[in-house]
Every structure is written in C-alpha cells, then in structure tokens.
Design a protein around this motif. Sequence first.
Motif, PDB file in Angstrom:
ATOM      1  N   LYS A  64       0.828  -1.203   0.000  1.00 11.25           N
ATOM      2  CA  LYS A  64       0.000   0.000   0.000  1.00 11.25           C
ATOM      3  C   LYS A  64       0.868   1.260   0.000  1.00 11.25           C
ATOM      4  N   SER A  65       1.835   1.330   0.914  1.00 10.69           N
ATOM      5  CA  SER A  65       2.657   2.552   0.934  1.00 10.69           C
ATOM      6  C   SER A  65       3.593   2.645  -0.266  1.00 10.69           C
ATOM      7  N   SER A  66       4.038   1.504  -0.813  1.00 13.67           N
ATOM      8  CA  SER A  66       4.931   1.556  -1.985  1.00 13.67           C
ATOM      9  C   SER A  66       4.244   2.161  -3.212  1.00 13.67           C
ATOM     10  N   HIS A  67       2.928   1.949  -3.324  1.00 16.11           N
ATOM     11  CA  HIS A  67       2.227   2.357  -4.549  1.00 16.11           C
ATOM     12  C   HIS A  67       1.309   3.557  -4.355  1.00 16.11           C
ATOM     13  N   LYS A  68       1.329   4.104  -3.152  1.00 15.57           N
ATOM     14  CA  LYS A  68       0.451   5.240  -2.847  1.00 15.57           C
ATOM     15  C   LYS A  68       0.777   6.432  -3.740  1.00 15.57           C
ATOM     16  N   GLY A  69      -0.265   6.973  -4.386  1.00 14.51           N
ATOM     17  CA  GLY A  69      -0.085   8.171  -5.199  1.00 14.51           C
ATOM     18  C   GLY A  69       0.445   7.930  -6.591  1.00 14.51           C
ATOM     19  N   LEU A  70       0.727   6.685  -6.961  1.00 12.96           N
ATOM     20  CA  LEU A  70       1.219   6.407  -8.317  1.00 12.96           C
ATOM     21  C   LEU A  70       0.068   6.443  -9.328  1.00 12.96           C
ATOM     22  N   GLY A  71      -1.164   6.330  -8.853  1.00 11.35           N
ATOM     23  CA  GLY A  71      -2.323   6.392  -9.749  1.00 11.35           C
ATOM     24  C   GLY A  71      -2.450   5.183 -10.659  1.00 11.35           C
ATOM     25  N   VAL A  72      -2.026   4.029 -10.191  1.00 10.16           N
ATOM     26  CA  VAL A  72      -2.048   2.813 -11.015  1.00 10.16           C
ATOM     27  C   VAL A  72      -3.488   2.392 -11.307  1.00 10.16           C
ATOM     28  N   THR A  73      -3.765   2.127 -12.588  1.00  9.41           N
ATOM     29  CA  THR A  73      -5.097   1.673 -13.017  1.00  9.41           C
ATOM     30  C   THR A  73      -5.089   0.157 -13.206  1.00  9.41           C
ATOM     31  N   ARG A  74      -6.304  -0.386 -13.344  1.00  5.54           N
ATOM     32  CA  ARG A  74      -6.461  -1.815 -13.647  1.00  5.54           C
ATOM     33  C   ARG A  74      -5.728  -2.158 -14.956  1.00  5.54           C
ATOM     34  N   GLY A  75      -5.822  -1.251 -15.943  1.00  4.76           N
ATOM     35  CA  GLY A  75      -5.137  -1.465 -17.226  1.00  4.76           C
ATOM     36  C   GLY A  75      -3.617  -1.519 -17.058  1.00  4.76           C
ATOM     37  N   ASN A  76      -3.071  -0.625 -16.207  1.00  7.66           N
ATOM     38  CA  ASN A  76      -1.622  -0.648 -15.919  1.00  7.66           C
ATOM     39  C   ASN A  76      -1.247  -1.985 -15.295  1.00  7.66           C
ATOM     40  N   MET A  77      -2.102  -2.445 -14.390  1.00  4.00           N
ATOM     41  CA  MET A  77      -1.859  -3.718 -13.694  1.00  4.00           C
ATOM     42  C   MET A  77      -1.823  -4.866 -14.705  1.00  4.00           C
ATOM     43  N   ASN A  78      -2.778  -4.876 -15.637  1.00  3.32           N
ATOM     44  CA  ASN A  78      -2.816  -5.943 -16.644  1.00  3.32           C
ATOM     45  C   ASN A  78      -1.549  -5.928 -17.500  1.00  3.32           C
ATOM     46  N   ALA A  79      -1.076  -4.722 -17.845  1.00  2.00           N
ATOM     47  CA  ALA A  79       0.142  -4.600 -18.655  1.00  2.00           C
ATOM     48  C   ALA A  79       1.333  -5.197 -17.902  1.00  2.00           C
ATOM     49  N   LEU A  80       1.417  -4.871 -16.602  1.00  2.94           N
ATOM     50  CA  LEU A  80       2.522  -5.390 -15.781  1.00  2.94           C
ATOM     51  C   LEU A  80       2.471  -6.915 -15.679  1.00  2.94           C
ATOM     52  N   VAL A  81       1.276  -7.463 -15.518  1.00  5.62           N
ATOM     53  CA  VAL A  81       1.142  -8.925 -15.420  1.00  5.62           C
ATOM     54  C   VAL A  81       1.565  -9.580 -16.741  1.00  5.62           C
ATOM     55  N   GLU A  82       1.185  -8.972 -17.867  1.00  3.49           N
ATOM     56  CA  GLU A  82       1.620  -9.496 -19.173  1.00  3.49           C
ATOM     57  C   GLU A  82       3.142  -9.547 -19.259  1.00  3.49           C
ATOM     58  N   ASN A  83       3.783  -8.486 -18.752  1.00  2.00           N
ATOM     59  CA  ASN A  83       5.253  -8.444 -18.808  1.00  2.00           C
ATOM     60  C   ASN A  83       5.877  -9.510 -17.912  1.00  2.00           C
ATOM     61  N   LEU A  84       5.252  -9.751 -16.763  1.00  2.00           N
ATOM     62  CA  LEU A  84       5.763 -10.810 -15.885  1.00  2.00           C
ATOM     63  C   LEU A  84       5.586 -12.182 -16.548  1.00  2.00           C
ATOM     64  N   GLN A  85       4.440 -12.392 -17.179  1.00  4.82           N
ATOM     65  CA  GLN A  85       4.209 -13.669 -17.855  1.00  4.82           C
ATOM     66  C   GLN A  85       5.241 -13.878 -18.963  1.00  4.82           C
ATOM     67  N   ARG A  86       5.538 -12.800 -19.697  1.00  2.00           N
ATOM     68  CA  ARG A  86       6.529 -12.903 -20.765  1.00  2.00           C
ATOM     69  C   ARG A  86       7.917 -13.233 -20.208  1.00  2.00           C
TER      70      ARG A  86
END
Length: 115
Positions: A64-86
């Motif tokens: 929670k504190s690491s990501h506070k104020g970054l404004g991360v969206t669900r779409g950003n999250m999906n992009a990050l998960v795709e990169n981890l899968q790759r």
Amino acid sequence: MAEAFGGQAGIRRIVGRFVDLNIADPRIADIFKNHDMIRLRRTLFEQFCYLLDAGCTYSGRDMKSSHKGLGVTRGNMNALVENLQRAMRESKVPFAAQNRLLAKLAPMDKDVVER
Ligand code: HEM
C-alpha cells in the motif's frame, strides 16, 4: 516451487527482465520514471524469492505505501502482469508454476490499483 524458477539465480534473471520490460513498455513506463530502479530490482527479487520459498527475507515497504499516489489503473496492472508472464515464459518457467506465482501476487492488487 523455487526449482521451477531456477532457484535464486533464475528468480534474479526473471525479475531483471521483468523490470526491463516494464520500463520499456509505453503503457506504463512513465509510472516508473524518477523512481529508484536499483532498489526496485533488489526488493522485487527479495519479494519473489520470499513468496517462492527460495530463502529470502523481504526488506521493502508494504504494497500500500509503496504504490500510494502512483495512480495505477487496472489497465496498468494488466500490462505489468503481461510483462511478468513474458519474462517467466522466456525463462521457460512451466505454465502451472507461472500461475502459482501469479496467484500469490493477485490479492495484492487491491493495495496497488488506485483508480
Ligand atoms: C501485484 C502487483 C505488484 C507487486 C507485487 C509490486 C511489487 C512492488 C515492490 C516489491 C516494490 C518495492 C517496494 C520497496 O522498495 O519498498 C514496488 C514498487 C513500485 N511499484 Fe510495484 N508492484 C505491483 C504492481 C505495480 C504496478 C501495476 C505498477 C505500475 C504500472 C507498479 C509500479 C511501482 C513503482 C513505480 C514502484 C517504486 C515506488 C517508489 O520507488 O517509491 N507496481 N512494487
């Protein structure tokens, strides 16, 4: 579980590739700008190593504190998960083991996604 990832050395390689993909991904690169990527590589390695029972202690902040104020969206999250899968696919992590790590990360999304 850690064996499927190639132990600590494999986890370190996957995390390195994952961070490289994220900072080069036009969908999310801007969110990482002006943050300490040396630290992120270290703490993310520790977190994955800990979650995979590969013998590490996580020394970073809570999600929670690491990501506070970054404004991360669900779409950003999906992009990050795709990169981890790759990154995992490129390191030949078996699909079932990939999904076991993703399942451990999934409940953290409520502390990361802000809008
Ligand atoms: C479940 C998903 C996620 C996990 C498990 C995760 C994990 C982490 C960890 C372990 C840290 C380091 C904390 C520290 O060093 O104290 C971190 C920081 C960070 N994360 Fe995430 N993260 C996730 C999702 C995301 C997403 C979707 C984005 C943006 C697209 C993102 C962007 C960042 C940034 C920019 C930082 C650095 C913050 C700073 O330096 O203050 N994270 N994350």
